[in-house]
Design a protein around this motif. Sequence first.
Motif, PDB file in Angstrom:
ATOM      1  N   LEU A 340      61.964  85.542 115.425  1.00  0.00           N
ATOM      2  CA  LEU A 340      60.580  85.942 115.610  1.00  0.00           C
ATOM      3  C   LEU A 340      59.777  84.583 115.948  1.00  0.00           C
ATOM      4  N   SER A 341      60.213  83.481 115.265  1.00  0.00           N
ATOM      5  CA  SER A 341      59.358  82.483 115.607  1.00  0.00           C
ATOM      6  C   SER A 341      59.416  81.850 116.884  1.00  0.00           C
ATOM      7  N   SER A 342      60.418  82.473 117.870  1.00  0.00           N
ATOM      8  CA  SER A 342      60.519  82.049 119.243  1.00  0.00           C
ATOM      9  C   SER A 342      59.341  82.241 120.105  1.00  0.00           C
ATOM     10  N   ILE A 343      58.457  83.336 119.487  1.00  0.00           N
ATOM     11  CA  ILE A 343      57.237  83.480 120.195  1.00  0.00           C
ATOM     12  C   ILE A 343      56.307  82.430 120.333  1.00  0.00           C
ATOM     13  N   PHE A 344      56.556  81.534 119.433  1.00  0.00           N
ATOM     14  CA  PHE A 344      55.593  80.161 119.699  1.00  0.00           C
ATOM     15  C   PHE A 344      56.102  79.024 120.678  1.00  0.00           C
ATOM     16  N   GLU A 345      57.379  79.215 120.701  1.00  0.00           N
ATOM     17  CA  GLU A 345      57.801  78.309 121.711  1.00  0.00           C
ATOM     18  C   GLU A 345      57.339  78.146 123.120  1.00  0.00           C
ATOM     19  N   ASN A 346      57.356  77.224 123.798  1.00  0.00           N
ATOM     20  CA  ASN A 346      56.840  77.035 125.196  1.00  0.00           C
ATOM     21  C   ASN A 346      55.398  77.610 125.467  1.00  0.00           C
ATOM     22  N   VAL A 347      54.718  77.737 124.654  1.00  0.00           N
ATOM     23  CA  VAL A 347      53.247  78.275 124.789  1.00  0.00           C
ATOM     24  C   VAL A 347      52.504  76.941 125.335  1.00  0.00           C
ATOM     25  N   TYR A 348      52.754  75.739 124.489  1.00  0.00           N
ATOM     26  CA  TYR A 348      51.993  74.583 124.868  1.00  0.00           C
ATOM     27  C   TYR A 348      53.073  73.590 124.902  1.00  0.00           C
ATOM     28  N   ALA A 349      52.840  72.625 125.778  1.00  0.00           N
ATOM     29  CA  ALA A 349      54.108  71.448 126.017  1.00  0.00           C
ATOM     30  C   ALA A 349      54.050  70.444 124.838  1.00  0.00           C
ATOM     31  N   GLU A 350      52.981  70.487 123.865  1.00  0.00           N
ATOM     32  CA  GLU A 350      52.724  69.566 122.842  1.00  0.00           C
ATOM     33  C   GLU A 350      52.283  70.483 121.619  1.00  0.00           C
ATOM     34  N   PRO A 351      52.680  70.090 120.256  1.00  0.00           N
ATOM     35  CA  PRO A 351      52.187  70.832 119.209  1.00  0.00           C
ATOM     36  C   PRO A 351      50.661  70.978 119.358  1.00  0.00           C
ATOM     37  N   HIS A 352      50.479  72.421 119.068  1.00  0.00           N
ATOM     38  CA  HIS A 352      48.968  72.762 119.053  1.00  0.00           C
ATOM     39  C   HIS A 352      48.388  73.574 117.725  1.00  0.00           C
ATOM     40  N   PRO A 353      47.373  73.062 117.469  1.00  0.00           N
ATOM     41  CA  PRO A 353      46.885  73.480 116.054  1.00  0.00           C
ATOM     42  C   PRO A 353      46.827  75.008 115.893  1.00  0.00           C
ATOM     43  N   VAL A 354      46.308  75.551 117.062  1.00  0.00           N
ATOM     44  CA  VAL A 354      46.143  77.160 116.885  1.00  0.00           C
ATOM     45  C   VAL A 354      47.545  77.880 116.742  1.00  0.00           C
ATOM     46  N   THR A 355      48.838  77.464 117.523  1.00  0.00           N
ATOM     47  CA  THR A 355      50.048  78.130 117.278  1.00  0.00           C
ATOM     48  C   THR A 355      50.487  77.550 115.898  1.00  0.00           C
ATOM     49  N   ALA A 356      50.007  76.584 115.443  1.00  0.00           N
ATOM     50  CA  ALA A 356      50.646  76.234 114.150  1.00  0.00           C
ATOM     51  C   ALA A 356      49.865  76.939 113.209  1.00  0.00           C
ATOM     52  N   GLU A 357      48.817  77.406 113.120  1.00  0.00           N
ATOM     53  CA  GLU A 357      48.275  78.099 112.305  1.00  0.00           C
ATOM     54  C   GLU A 357      48.728  79.738 112.275  1.00  0.00           C
ATOM     55  N   GLN A 358      48.766  79.903 113.662  1.00  0.00           N
ATOM     56  CA  GLN A 358      49.488  81.342 113.712  1.00  0.00           C
ATOM     57  C   GLN A 358      50.972  81.427 112.982  1.00  0.00           C
ATOM     58  N   ARG A 359      51.708  80.290 113.320  1.00  0.00           N
ATOM     59  CA  ARG A 359      52.977  80.198 112.542  1.00  0.00           C
ATOM     60  C   ARG A 359      53.003  80.260 111.085  1.00  0.00           C
ATOM     61  N   ALA A 360      52.133  79.745 110.415  1.00  0.00           N
ATOM     62  CA  ALA A 360      51.882  79.479 109.219  1.00  0.00           C
ATOM     63  C   ALA A 360      51.690  81.083 108.708  1.00  0.00           C
ATOM     64  N   TRP A 361      50.978  81.538 109.457  1.00  0.00           N
ATOM     65  CA  TRP A 361      50.275  82.832 108.933  1.00  0.00           C
ATOM     66  C   TRP A 361      51.478  84.127 108.983  1.00  0.00           C
ATOM     67  N   LEU A 362      52.408  83.859 110.084  1.00  0.00           N
ATOM     68  CA  LEU A 362      53.547  84.802 110.072  1.00  0.00           C
ATOM     69  C   LEU A 362      54.595  84.447 109.205  1.00  0.00           C
ATOM     70  N   ASP A 363      54.666  83.115 108.882  1.00  0.00           N
ATOM     71  CA  ASP A 363      55.688  82.696 107.846  1.00  0.00           C
ATOM     72  C   ASP A 363      55.275  83.307 106.537  1.00  0.00           C
ATOM     73  N   ALA A 364      54.042  83.350 106.086  1.00  0.00           N
ATOM     74  CA  ALA A 364      53.420  83.842 104.960  1.00  0.00           C
ATOM     75  C   ALA A 364      53.405  85.194 104.916  1.00  0.00           C
ATOM     76  N   TYR A 365      53.090  86.016 105.945  1.00  0.00           N
ATOM     77  CA  TYR A 365      53.277  87.448 105.993  1.00  0.00           C
ATOM     78  C   TYR A 365      54.725  87.938 105.768  1.00  0.00           C
ATOM     79  N   GLU A 366      55.491  87.128 106.534  1.00  0.00           N
ATOM     80  CA  GLU A 366      57.010  87.634 106.272  1.00  0.00           C
ATOM     81  C   GLU A 366      57.611  87.299 104.721  1.00  0.00           C
ATOM     82  N   LEU A 367      56.819  86.331 104.076  1.00  0.00           N
ATOM     83  CA  LEU A 367      57.432  86.192 102.812  1.00  0.00           C
ATOM     84  C   LEU A 367      56.986  87.323 102.094  1.00  0.00           C
TER      85      LEU A 367
END
Length: 373
Positions: A340-367
Motif C-alpha cells: 500500500l505504501s507504493s501510492i506515495f512513491e514517485n509523487v515528488y522527485a524529492e521527499p515532501h512533507p505532505v506525503t510524509a504526513e500522509q504516510r505516517a497517518w496511513l501507518d498509524a491507521y493500519e496499526l
Amino acid sequence: MAEKSPTVQFLSIDGEFAPNEAAEEYLPYLDELGDDDHRQFYRDMAITRRFDEECTNLQRQGHMGLWPPSHGQEAAQIGSGRAARPQDVLFPTYREHGVALVRGVDILDIVRVMRGTSLGGWDATDPKNNNFRNYTLVIGSQTLHATGYAMGVGLDGLVGTGDVEADTAVLTFFGDGSTSQGDVSEAFVFAASNQTPQVFFLQNNHWAISVPVSTQSRIPLYLRAQGFGIPSVQIDGNDVLASYAATRRHLDEARSGQGPAMIEALTYRIGAHTTSDDPSRYQTPEQLAYWVARDPIKRFEAFLRSRGADDAFFAEAAVEANDFAADLRHGTLALQVPPLSSIFENVYAEPHPVTAEQRAWLDAYELSLREGA
C-alpha cells in the motif's frame, strides 16, 4: 477524370507496391529501408497483435480489469514508432501497445496498469524506456502534455542545430474521438503559436466508443489542424510504409525548426473500444468486412512475399509471437499485489512533507486496525 486521392498510400490492399500520386513526395524516406527493416516491421506487427490477443484473453479470464485492444492498428503504430529517433519523446494514449513495444518498454508494465497493480506503469524517465511516456486515460490530455514538453524543447535550444543526435522532436498520439475534446484544440493553438518541434499523430479508427467519426466531423479530420495553421496530411494507416515515411519526414522537419505537423492515419478498430464494450451493437457486418479485407499484417505479408520472403520466415515470426505471448501470460500470473505504501512513491522527485504526513497517518491507521482485531 478521377479526383486525386489526398491519402498517402504505397501498398495496395493486395500488398502490391504501387505508390499513388500523394505518396510520391514521401518516396525518398523509404530509400533508407532494406529487407531487414521490412521484415522487422512484420515481426513487430505480428508480436503486437499476438500480445493484444493474449491480453484480451487474460482480461476475459479475470486477470485484468480492462483491456483496450489495438487489433487492426498495428501498421499505424509500428510505422510511426520505428520512424522516431532515440532522442524523440513520445506521448501515447492507452492503446499504443505497438509503439511501446518498439520503444523498448517492458510490455508487462502495461499489464500492471490494466491489472491494477501499478499506478503509472513504468518510469518514463528511465533511459531503457526510450522516452516513451506513460499511458494517458484522460482523453486528449496527452496532446497538451506533449505540446508543453515541445515548447520546453524549443526553449532549451534542442531544435534546428543540425545535430542529428541532439535535435529533438515530440510525437503525440491521439484518436478521432479526442479531436472533439477542448484539450486537442488548445494543444493546436499553443503548438502553432510557438512553432513547436512536434508531430500530432491521429489514429482515426472510425469509432469514439460507439460514436462514428462521421457524426463528430463533417470534414476529414486532418483538415482541422490546417485551421490552426498546422500543416497536415492524411495517410493509409493500414500501410506500414506510409506510416513510416510520413512520420519520418515530418519529425525530421520538426527537428529542423519547421514547426508542428499533423498526420491522420486512416485505420479501423476491428475489435472493441475496450473489453467492456460490445461493438456488434453498432458496427455493421459490411463495414467490418471491408476493413478486415484491408488487414495491415496480411497486406504486408503479401508485399514481403513479392520480395522473396518464404514460408520459413513467416513460421519463425509466428513462433516468436507465440513465445512472446506465453512469456507474457506467465509474467502476468506471477504479478503480486504491491504494498500500500507504493501510492506515495514517485509523487515528488524529492521527499515532501505532505506525503510524509500522509504516510505516517496511513501507518498509524493500519496499526490501529491490527490492534483492534
